[in-house]
Design an enzyme around this catalytic site. Structure first.
Site, PDB file in Angstrom:
ATOM      1  N   GLU A   1     -36.186  91.871  64.700  1.00 18.83           N
ATOM      2  CA  GLU A   1     -36.156  90.983  63.723  1.00 18.83           C
ATOM      3  C   GLU A   1     -36.993  91.604  62.735  1.00 18.83           C
ATOM      4  OE1 GLU A   1     -37.837  87.210  64.622  1.00 18.83           O
ATOM      5  OE2 GLU A   1     -36.080  86.672  66.131  1.00 18.83           O
TER       6      GLU A   1
ATOM      7  N   ARG B   1     -35.697  82.637  72.705  1.00 16.94           N
ATOM      8  CA  ARG B   1     -36.346  84.061  72.078  1.00 16.94           C
ATOM      9  C   ARG B   1     -34.912  84.988  72.132  1.00 16.94           C
ATOM     10  NH1 ARG B   1     -39.974  82.509  69.886  1.00 16.94           N
ATOM     11  NH2 ARG B   1     -42.345  82.980  70.504  1.00 16.94           N
TER      12      ARG B   1
ATOM     13  N   HIS C   1     -34.743  83.090  62.117  1.00 20.35           N
ATOM     14  CA  HIS C   1     -35.841  82.478  62.930  1.00 20.35           C
ATOM     15  C   HIS C   1     -36.565  81.536  62.064  1.00 20.35           C
ATOM     16  CE1 HIS C   1     -38.955  83.842  66.229  1.00 20.35           C
ATOM     17  NE2 HIS C   1     -38.983  82.724  65.991  1.00 20.35           N
TER      18      HIS C   1
END
Length: 338
Positions: free
Chosen positions: A267, A238, A286
């Site tokens: 993000e 994370r 990601h």
């Protein structure tokens, strides 16, 4: 093991929180339940009376504000391994069961981490840059055999990473809640409260831990100062595990050799972030666990759990809401976790 009582008088009412990309293969769920696809704007209206919520848009933060004051569905399933976005007080303190998509991403992420380790050791980013510049510049590269990797997080993803790196010749150790020796995947597991000491011998530090109150900001200036100047940091856990400003400072000062980051606290990563332009940093959006067919696999896992729900069998991947991850007594808990 946890059970959710099947809805009386017909199929359950399943609300699916969708995002920009709707879930493929949802017909498998529609054969078992009454399904309503909603966006964030319709979530608050859809939740009262729903039996199950399938959080397909796992990046959404809308659930806390939309959660009914009288209590929400009895079961919430999220299409990701991380559940930190779900663990707001009303859900944690209530009777709602939470399940995640553990198992879908383990091996793809492990392959991705191995690729990043090889990219650093073989200087592949520089090779691609030099090719684009039509420059012939010979360099020597590093061996990965015998290099030391420290995997922070001993759940299924961390274990898959450890097995993959070990098979490639790296010496692997782990960091978990409790320390132990002789672990089948990680060998020595250092306790979390001795994390700083474990950094000292690592060539690669791989973050695969869940985001909890204990792990948030664990990689700060102090932790980075404990690493070797030749260490590379890899984060597939994370974004908030890392204090990003501290990392930028350490990279600029040469306190560590590089970083590969697949997750970020914000993000998409802002275009103004200095990480984009740093030659010793690999930025990816990601995507470490997202292989061809991953969305279909996520829907299949939920459909399987829904069948379990309807037949009164234990659900897979039940999350301990206090810990923030799947406990060892979950039906799917075939892997030990730290």
């Amino acid at each position: 093991m946890e059970h959710v009582q099947p809805a009386p008088g017909g199929p359950p009412d399943v609300v699916v929180l969708t995002g920009d990309v709707p879930p493929p293969g949802i017909a498998a769920v529609e054969r078992l339940a009454r399904v309503r696809l909603v966006r964030e704007s319709g979530l608050a209206e859809a939740l009262p009376g729903a039996d199950v919520l399938f959080v397909w848009d796992f990046l959404s933060d809308a659930l806390a504000a939309a959660w009914p004051s009288s209590g929400g569905p009895g079961w919430v399933h999220i299409a990701s391994a991380g559940v930190d976005r779900l663990l707001f007080p009303a859900l944690v303190e209530g009777d709602t069961i939470v399940t995640n998509s553990r198992g879908v991403f383990d091996e793809p992420i492990a392959e991705y981490v191995l690729g990043l380790v090889l990219a650093f050791a073989k200087d592949l980013p520089a090779t691609v840059r030099l090719q684009g510049e039509r420059r012939w510049r010979h360099r020597e590269t590093e061996r990965i055999t015998g290099a030391r990797a420290l995997v922070v997080g001993t759940g299924p993803i961390g274990r898959a990473i450890a097995r993959r790196l070990s098979a490639a010749g790296l010496a692997v150790a782990g960091v978990g809640r409790t320390g132990r020796d002789g672990d089948p995947d990680l060998g020595t597991i250092h306790p979390m409260d001795r994390l700083d000491e474990a950094f000292a011998g690592a060539d690669y530090v791989v973050l695969a831990a869940p985001l909890t109150d204990q792990t948030r900001g664990m990689i700060d200036a102090t932790a980075l100062a404990r690493m070797r100047p030749s260490t590379r940091l890899v984060n597939v856990g994370r974004g908030a595990l890392v204090v990003q400003d501290d990392l930028v400072t350490a990279l600029r000062a040469g306190r560590i050799a590089g970083a590969a980051l697949d997750v970020f606290e914000d993000e998409p990563l802002p275009r103004t972030s200095p990480l984009w332009d740093m030659p010793n940093v690999i930025v990816s959006p990601h995507m470490s666990g997202d292989v061809v067919g991953w969305r279909n696999e996520l829907v299949r896992l939920f459909a399987d759990n829904l069948e379990r729900h309807l037949s009164g069998r234990p659900l897979r991947n039940v999350v301990d809401k206090r810990l923030g991850y799947v406990g060892t007594d979950s039906h799917a808990g075939s892997h030990q976790r730290g």
